[in-house]
Scaffold this active site. Structure first.
Site, PDB file in Angstrom:
ATOM      1  N   CYS A  85       0.894  -1.060   0.031  1.00  0.00           N
ATOM      2  CA  CYS A  85      -0.108  -0.086   0.087  1.00  0.00           C
ATOM      3  C   CYS A  85       0.755   1.382   0.076  1.00  0.00           C
ATOM      4  CB  CYS A  85      -0.844  -0.037   1.325  1.00  0.00           C
ATOM      5  SG  CYS A  85      -1.969   1.525   1.296  1.00  0.00           S
ATOM      6  N   GLY A  86       0.702   1.977  -1.054  1.00  0.00           N
ATOM      7  CA  GLY A  86       1.491   3.239  -1.361  1.00  0.00           C
ATOM      8  C   GLY A  86       1.346   4.112  -0.003  1.00  0.00           C
ATOM      9  N   HIS A  87      -0.065   4.740  -0.092  1.00  0.00           N
ATOM     10  CA  HIS A  87      -0.300   5.748   0.846  1.00  0.00           C
ATOM     11  C   HIS A  87      -0.046   5.415   2.212  1.00  0.00           C
ATOM     12  CE1 HIS A  87      -4.152   4.003   2.141  1.00  0.00           C
ATOM     13  NE2 HIS A  87      -4.026   4.829   3.228  1.00  0.00           N
ATOM     14  N   HIS A 201      -8.434  -3.901  -7.804  1.00  0.00           N
ATOM     15  CA  HIS A 201      -8.613  -2.331  -7.819  1.00  0.00           C
ATOM     16  C   HIS A 201      -8.778  -1.903  -9.538  1.00  0.00           C
ATOM     17  CE1 HIS A 201      -6.218  -2.929  -4.056  1.00  0.00           C
ATOM     18  NE2 HIS A 201      -6.363  -1.477  -3.810  1.00  0.00           N
ATOM     19  N   ASP A 227     -10.369   5.607  -2.988  1.00  0.00           N
ATOM     20  CA  ASP A 227      -8.914   6.097  -2.650  1.00  0.00           C
ATOM     21  C   ASP A 227      -8.996   7.636  -2.592  1.00  0.00           C
ATOM     22  OD1 ASP A 227      -6.522   6.517  -1.601  1.00  0.00           O
ATOM     23  OD2 ASP A 227      -5.665   4.770  -2.641  1.00  0.00           O
ATOM     24  N   CYS A 231      -3.415   6.867  -4.772  1.00  0.00           N
ATOM     25  CA  CYS A 231      -3.128   5.434  -4.567  1.00  0.00           C
ATOM     26  C   CYS A 231      -1.786   5.199  -5.184  1.00  0.00           C
ATOM     27  CB  CYS A 231      -4.030   4.600  -5.541  1.00  0.00           C
ATOM     28  SG  CYS A 231      -3.961   2.936  -5.168  1.00  0.00           S
ATOM     29  N   GLY A 232      -0.729   4.915  -4.099  1.00  0.00           N
ATOM     30  CA  GLY A 232       0.653   4.600  -4.317  1.00  0.00           C
ATOM     31  C   GLY A 232       0.796   3.230  -5.271  1.00  0.00           C
ATOM     32  N   THR A 233       0.311   2.247  -5.122  1.00  0.00           N
ATOM     33  CA  THR A 233       0.224   0.976  -5.700  1.00  0.00           C
ATOM     34  C   THR A 233      -0.477   1.338  -7.219  1.00  0.00           C
ATOM     35  OG1 THR A 233      -1.576   0.137  -4.692  1.00  0.00           O
ATOM     36  CG2 THR A 233       0.700  -0.614  -3.937  1.00  0.00           C
TER      37      THR A 233
HETATM   38  O1  PYC Z   1      -1.904   3.886  -2.040  1.00  0.00           O
HETATM   39  O2  PYC Z   1      -1.236   1.737  -2.626  1.00  0.00           O
HETATM   40  C1  PYC Z   1      -2.241   2.553  -1.967  1.00  0.00           C
HETATM   41  C2  PYC Z   1      -3.557   2.319  -1.677  1.00  0.00           C
HETATM   42  C3  PYC Z   1      -3.919   0.855  -1.947  1.00  0.00           C
HETATM   43  C4  PYC Z   1      -5.295   0.823  -1.381  1.00  0.00           C
HETATM   44  C5  PYC Z   1      -5.540   2.037  -0.929  1.00  0.00           C
HETATM   45  N1  PYC Z   1      -4.472   2.952  -0.982  1.00  0.00           N
END
Ligand code: PYC
Length: 306
Positions: A85-87, A201, A227, A231-233
């Site tokens: 999870c990036g965030h 997602h 999100d 979303c980082g990923t």
């Molecule tokens: O930021 O990767 C992310 C992420 C995944 C689900 C919610 N945020």
């Protein structure tokens, strides 16, 4: 159970410092599978209302296998245990800095998807170097009730994504209900077409009116919440798709905006496996340090089922 809550570009992260289930000492991917299989009451109790909130992503701290990592972490929301999870990693790094467990500079963190690096730039700003990300399939089309044919790329960025650009409907804050319904319908159509194992997602992309921004996105997460961050990923999967299409050279930075207007700075280096190694820079803020209590007599101690 002690937790620290933060948000990254509006998206909440709850770091669970103690009191989680014993998952053993195996590889993190195995511990994540155990969490998903045997501890659904626990994951729901901390993420769902009334103790959690809509869009909550939890970060369960666990001992790392790799001793060079400052911690291991398993992320989950109310709908799924996540590979990465990036965030959440930006929120975790800011939380560890807030606790005095890390200082400015680079630190390694172990996740079920692999080891990622965080560069703590200041008390709120972090760059995550993610696991290698790649496009898996280009131009996959599905028939979605109410939308017609929807075409996008299937890509991996630590989680599985379906990326649709351009979005079949405007990506604006006034359109959240329709975007949620449309992305859920798209995810269900992908499942029916046999892409369920690759995609949990869905992201729709539209133009942004903010100067210097590459695009604005709407990201549907496994718990059906959107999100609030870009979303980082998902941004990692996006970089892999832009690179595969020859639309973004290595090292060139772009700004990705979320549907609520928060942003990440993104770039990538070529990956050893033919994909990309994404860099994601964002800001997080600590909001609360709490002790969660679980009263056996509370009929909603495991969350309000959705
Ligand atoms: O930021 O990767 C992310 C992420 C995944 C689900 C919610 N945020």
């Amino acid at each position: 159970m002690h937790v620290i809550d933060s948000h990254t570009g509006g998206e909440p992260t709850r770091v669970i410092l103690d009191g989680g289930p014993d998952l053993g000492a195996g590889p993190l991917a195995e511990r994540a599978a155990l969490l998903a299989r045997d501890h659904v009451d626990f994951t729901r109790s901390v993420s769902l209302e009334p103790r959690g909130q809509v869009a909550m992503v939890c970060a369960l701290l666990v001992p790392p296998v790799d001793p060079s990592c400052v911690t291991g972490v398993i992320y989950f929301d109310a709908g799924a245990v996540l590979g990465m999870c990036g965030h959440g990693t930006i929120g975790l790094a800011v939380t560890l800095a807030h606790m005095g467990r890390v200082g400015p500079g680079a630190h390694r963190i172990e996740t079920p998807a692999g080891v990622v690096t965080v560069e703590v730039l200041d008390a709120n700003t972090v760059t995550v170097t993610n696991v290698e990300s790649c496009r898996l399939r280009a131009d996959v089309s599905v028939e979605v009730p109410g939308l017609g044919t929807v075409t996008g790329d299937v890509a991996y960025g630590g989680n599985g994504f379906f990326l649709v650009d351009p979005s079949p409907l405007p990506v604006t804050p006034g359109n959240l209900r329709a975007l949620t319904d449309a992305t859920i319908a798209t995810r269900e159509a992908l499942k029916a077409a046999g892409h369920g194992n690759e995609v949990d997602h869905v992201i729709f992309y539209g133009p942004s009116d903010t100067p210097g921004v590459h695009s604005r996105n709407f990201v549907l997460c496994p718990d059906d919440a959107y999100d609030r961050s870009p979303c980082g990923t998902g941004s990692s999967a996006r970089l892999a798709c832009l690179a595969a299409r020859g639309r973004l050279p290595a090292g060139q930075e772009i700004v990705q905006e979320s549907v609520i207007g928060s942003s990440y700075r993104l770039s990538y280096a070529p990956g050893p496996g033919g994909g990309v190694i994404p860099s994601i820079t964002g800001r997080a803020y600590v909001m609360a340090e709490s002790t969660l209590l679980f009263d056996p007599a509370d009929p909603f101690r495991n969350g309000i089922p959705v």
